[in-house]
Every structure is written in C-alpha cells, then in structure tokens.
Design a protein around this motif. Structure first.
Motif, PDB file in Angstrom:
ATOM      1  N   SER A   1      -5.014   4.046  -5.817  1.00  0.00           N
ATOM      2  CA  SER A   1      -4.620   4.868  -4.727  1.00  0.00           C
ATOM      3  C   SER A   1      -3.410   5.791  -5.109  1.00  0.00           C
ATOM      4  O   SER A   1      -3.599   7.028  -4.703  1.00  0.00           O
ATOM      5  CB  SER A   1      -4.133   4.074  -3.644  1.00  0.00           C
ATOM      6  OG  SER A   1      -3.881   4.805  -2.252  1.00  0.00           O
TER       7      SER A   1
ATOM      8  N   ALA B   1      -0.927  -4.552   0.440  1.00  0.00           N
ATOM      9  CA  ALA B   1      -2.134  -3.931  -0.277  1.00  0.00           C
ATOM     10  C   ALA B   1      -3.381  -4.626  -0.435  1.00  0.00           C
ATOM     11  O   ALA B   1      -4.056  -4.202  -0.973  1.00  0.00           O
ATOM     12  CB  ALA B   1      -1.542  -3.739  -1.792  1.00  0.00           C
TER      13      ALA B   1
ATOM     14  N   THR C   1       0.798  -1.280   0.003  1.00  0.00           N
ATOM     15  CA  THR C   1      -0.054   0.021   0.041  1.00  0.00           C
ATOM     16  C   THR C   1       0.993   1.342  -0.080  1.00  0.00           C
ATOM     17  O   THR C   1       1.924   1.285   0.890  1.00  0.00           O
ATOM     18  CB  THR C   1      -0.818  -0.123   1.334  1.00  0.00           C
ATOM     19  OG1 THR C   1      -1.581   1.129   1.150  1.00  0.00           O
ATOM     20  CG2 THR C   1      -0.247  -0.164   2.298  1.00  0.00           C
TER      21      THR C   1
ATOM     22  N   SER D   1      -3.509  -0.738  -4.961  1.00  0.00           N
ATOM     23  CA  SER D   1      -2.318   0.158  -4.891  1.00  0.00           C
ATOM     24  C   SER D   1      -2.236   1.087  -6.204  1.00  0.00           C
ATOM     25  O   SER D   1      -1.780   2.202  -5.924  1.00  0.00           O
ATOM     26  CB  SER D   1      -1.281  -0.890  -4.875  1.00  0.00           C
ATOM     27  OG  SER D   1      -0.082   0.088  -4.641  1.00  0.00           O
TER      28      SER D   1
ATOM     29  N   ASN E   1      -5.974   0.365   0.772  1.00  0.00           N
ATOM     30  CA  ASN E   1      -5.349   1.421   0.054  1.00  0.00           C
ATOM     31  C   ASN E   1      -6.129   2.767   0.071  1.00  0.00           C
ATOM     32  O   ASN E   1      -5.833   3.563  -0.670  1.00  0.00           O
ATOM     33  CB  ASN E   1      -5.235   0.887  -1.527  1.00  0.00           C
ATOM     34  CG  ASN E   1      -4.300  -0.217  -1.674  1.00  0.00           C
ATOM     35  OD1 ASN E   1      -2.898   0.172  -1.695  1.00  0.00           O
ATOM     36  ND2 ASN E   1      -4.617  -1.155  -1.742  1.00  0.00           N
TER      37      ASN E   1
END
Length: 531
Positions: free
Chosen positions: A212, A200, A192, A209, A235
C-alpha cells in the motif's frame, strides 16, 4: 512486562526469559539492516498524524526516477525491465529505499536481504546485456514475501526466481498466523498507512501495508480464512485468493495437514495483474480472461449484501451501492442474490480449524515458554474432535460445496445472458480496518475458503464521516451484528479504505482477474491504474 518493552529492548536482558531475549536480538538485527539502506533521515510526522500513505512519495527522500519506478504497475515495470529502459539494479534499489521509508511509518518488514537482492539484480542486468534477452517473464521484478514463505524449498518461490523475480524482504505476520491483527513478540505491530491507529489485517498484514505504501510492486501472501483478502481490504489494494492447487505453495514437509479446508498462496498488488504460474495442470487460459473482460458478452454480477449474520457498516454498504451503480452505467447486468448461510459456513470452517484443540500451537510455544499475544485465540482442548467426526465434517463440507454450486447455477434463470452469474460481489468484512486489537469477525472472508472458490479484493472508496453516519435505528441479526453496530462511528474508522470481494467459482482465476479489469473500467480506472 509489555510487548512494547520486549520489542523495544527496554528490559534487563539478564532477568528476562529466553524467548524475550531472542525477540530483542532478532528485532535489533532487522532494524540495523533497515537503517543501513535508508536514503536519509526518516521523515518526522506532524503531531496526531495518522494518514501516512502519501509520505514516501512526498517526503523528499526519493529521487524523481525512484518515484516514477515505485509508482509503476508490475506490467509497466516488466516492460521497461525487459527492454533495458530500466536496469534491474535501479529498480530494486528504488523499492528498497521506499521499503525502508514504509517500514519507518507502519513496521511491515521482518527478514531483510537487500544485499543479495542487489547482487541478483546486477546478475540479471549482465545477462540482458550479454544476450539481449531477459531471463524470464518476471525479469528483474522485485517481489516481497510473507514471512511464512521460505526462500528455499518453496515451489512457488523457486518458480518465480527461475522466471527472473528478485526477492529482497519478508513481511510481518501475526503470532501463529491465526489472527486478523498483525502483531508478534519479535517484530511488533503493523498498521495500515491509511490510519496508523487501525489494523493492517492478518495474516499477510505486512505485505498489505508495505505494498500500500509502494514499498513493493507485488507480494506473495497466503490465505486459509481471509489472510490475503483481509490485508488487501484494510490497506486498500488488490489481492487474489485462488482455489487450492492452482498456484504451487509449500513443499510437502512444510505444508499444513488439513485436507478439508486448504491454505493457498496468491499475489497482492496495487494493480490487478495477469498471473501465469500453476501447480495443477491448468495452464493460463486466455479465453477465460477475455470472457472476464467482457470481450465475448456482457456480464451479470450477483450482489450479496450480507452474510446473514453481520450487516456491514455504512461505508461498506455505500461501496456496494457505488460499484452497483458503476456497473449499471457501464451496461452490465446486476441482480441481487439471497445471502448465503454464514453461520453454516463459519461453523463448518472453525470446526475444522479447531479440530486439534490447539495442540500444535501449544507444542510450538512450549519450546521457549512463549505466551500467546492477546489477539490470538487461546487453544481450547474441548474443541478437539475424533477422526470419525473429522471425516463427517469433511463430508458435510463437500455437501455444502454442491449446495452452493447449485444455487450459483440456478441464477441462469434470472440473467439476461441466459448463463449463471459471472461473479458474486460481497463485502470483504463486517467492518473496514478496525482499531488495533479489535478484529474479531471472519465469516465474510472464510466463505470462499470453505467452498474453494476463487476470490479477489478490489478497492472502491474510503470512509467519509459525512456520507457514512451511524444509522439512527438498527435491528440486529445476531449478537455479532449488535457488537459490530455498537462499535461503529465514522470517526472510529477515519480514512480507512473500503474494499469489496469479487468471488468466482473454483479455478476461475483468469476470469476473476478479467472481471477486476471490467470493474475498474466501470469505476473509471485505466489499465495502468494504481490503488
């Protein structure tokens, strides 16, 4: 020999098994393609830097226009793509550039087809110039795909492409998919961006991930035990797990064989978003979306503090209280509801998941004698059950679905609206994103899969060491609860996002999306809010 040696190519290729050599080769191809499209030398992180979520925006490798594009919500992108303000080519190139930076930071990418994506985008631009009309409602929108999704022969992917979507990459998954940790021997481990020492999530961890970090505006994941909502949770983004059959998934030859608890596909994004494709004969129902947005009447939210097995860690309990207070300030009604029987639901789910004793996993891995990653549960022949017992399990789960629907309906006696609650707010897990290799508890995520209810993830806050100290006293509800409590310190989960689940009933996708907007508004977020 370690996974890191295999995936980094530091082994003697003449002495290693075939599966290891194939992993090295596949990873090298991926890395070469990513390097070709990087906008410049990748940013150097400070020693000990684990929070990397803001790096793509501020590292100096993206132009101002690329930052504007990649910080726009899907709805904004579609509007500017349709009217020609932004070309499809400029949009896809912006997300490709940001995706390569994201990959450098957390390792979310697997298959790369950037060249094809640019070709598709330029074709869409030509059509818009010639006709003055966009190709479809998703004209030029970049969409990333969980690695399990085929680009051909998957109904959802076909429909999205016909609607104008541009596919450009696939994202990382756990070996066998049945893990909350996104790691495999081919592509390695994904983290993450809130803390690269933390998971993640799985199995759509690469999607979570990448999105994000702003490397994708919208991604497609799949979910049978939290595989969309866990990555969304870890995330800090939104994720929608629809009811089975609401969105088309794999073709028949690529579908799973479970007829009791069925996997579904759904979107992940930094912004809640109206979704309008279906496989069941249920068109987009605007009246349900309007109801969820509170334009017909006030809503009543039922808050479920835990699952009767594991009490969530302090940051999650604080997130629940913050959302509860925000909804009350906004004039919505909230009530507490009794926790569901998490053990009953989890036992039923894993009885189904393990019904074959892991034969399919064993058979698949035996092709190249590939060992299991340590984060993946070992196949256990003792869990195999006969057909009659499988049938009895199916009947039991149907009875559970009726039981919990009756519980939901009975809440009408307690609401000011005189109607049953509009949604249940519950934790997304017993913990926020944990350190790599320590994810072990899935009951919160599996509840909606067993019941076939629509469920979404909404980000609320982040871990704060001052606000989330470890309790001085604790009375465990179970062994799982005791382990969860023993592992907790706020430093252990530094900077991790805190998300909650918003659970509606079966086929309430539009209403749940509307409720996300209502919740965001209560939390002070505008219509174009990006997590």
């Amino acid at each position: 020999m370690t996974v890191e040696q295999v995936i980094d190519g530091t082994t003697d290729s003449h002495k290693i098994p075939v599966w290891e050599q194939l992993a090295i080769e596949r990873r090298a191809v991926r890395d070469h393609k990513v390097a070709e499209w990087q906008p410049g030398p990748m940013p150097t992180l400070e020693p000990g830097q684990t929070f990397v979520r803001s790096v793509p925006r501020y590292c100096g490798l993206l132009t101002a226009d690329q930052i504007t594009i990649t910080e726009s919500s899907p709805s904004q992108l579609l509007r500017y793509l349709a009217d020609g303000t932004w070309s499809a080519e400029s949009v896809i190139r912006a997300f490709i550039a940001r995706a390569t930076i994201a990959h450098h930071l957390t390792n979310p990418l697997t298959d790369i087809f950037f060249d094809r994506a640019v070709d598709d985008a330029t074709r869409l631009d030509a059509i818009l110039r010639e006709t003055g009309e966009p190709v479809g409602p998703l004209h030029g929108l970049p969409i990333s795909l969980k690695d399990v999704m085929h680009t051909n022969g998957v109904e959802l992917v076909t429909k999205l492409r016909e609607a104008g979507a541009v596919f450009y990459c696939k994202t990382n998954i756990p070996q066998t998919l049945m893990s909350g940790e996104c790691v495999n021997y081919i592509y390695g481990r994904t983290s993450t961006p809130f803390n690269t020492l933390l998971s993640a999530g799985g199995s759509s961890g690469g999607e979570g991930s990448l999105i994000s970090l702003g490397g994708s505006p919208l991604g497609i994941g799949s979910d049978i035990a939290g595989s969309i909502r866990t990555p969304a949770n870890f995330n800090g983004i939104y994720g929608l797990c629809p009811s089975p059959d609401r969105l088309p998934g794999h073709s028949s030859e690529n579908s799973d064989g479970s007829m009791i608890i069925r996997g579904v596909v759904g979107p992940l994004s930094r912004s809640p978003w109206e979704w309008d494709f279906s496989s069941a004969r249920i068109p987009w129902r605007e009246e349900e979306y309007v109801l969820g947005r509170g334009q017909v009447r006030w809503q009543c939210f039922g808050f479920m503090a835990h699952d009767s097995i594991v009490l969530p860690n302090p940051p999650i309990l604080r997130g629940i209280q913050e959302m509860r207070s925000a909804l009350l300030r906004a004039g919505q009604q909230v009530i507490d509801i009794e926790p569901f029987d998490g053990k009953e639901l989890a036992d039923a789910a894993f009885h189904v998941f393990l019904a074959t004793g892991g034969e399919e996993v064993t058979k698949l891995l035996s092709i190249l004698n590939e060992p299991l990653i340590k984060e993946v549960p070992r196949p256990d022949p003792s869990t195999k059950i006969p057909v009659l017992e499988y049938h009895e399990c199916a009947v039991m789960i149907k009875q559970m679905r009726q039981k919990y629907l009756d519980i939901w309906q009975a809440t009408a006696a307690r609401t000011e609206t005189g109607c049953p609650i509009d949604a249940i707010i519950l934790p997304s897990g017993g913990t926020v994103a944990p350190p790599h290799g320590t994810m072990e508890y899935f009951t919160y995520e599996v509840i909606s899969n067993v019941l076939e209810w629509t469920c979404a993830t909404v980000p609320v806050t982040v871990v704060d060491s001052l606000q989330d100290p470890k309790p001085t006293s604790f009375e465990a509800m179970s062994e799982d609860d005791q382990r969860n409590w023993e592992k907790y310190t706020p430093e252990y989960y530094k900077d991790a996002p805190v998300c909650l689940q918003v659970m509606g009933r079966r086929y309430e996708e539009e209403k749940v999306l509307g409720l996300l907007r209502t919740i965001d508004q209560a939390l002070g977020r505008g219509d174009c809010y990006m997590a």
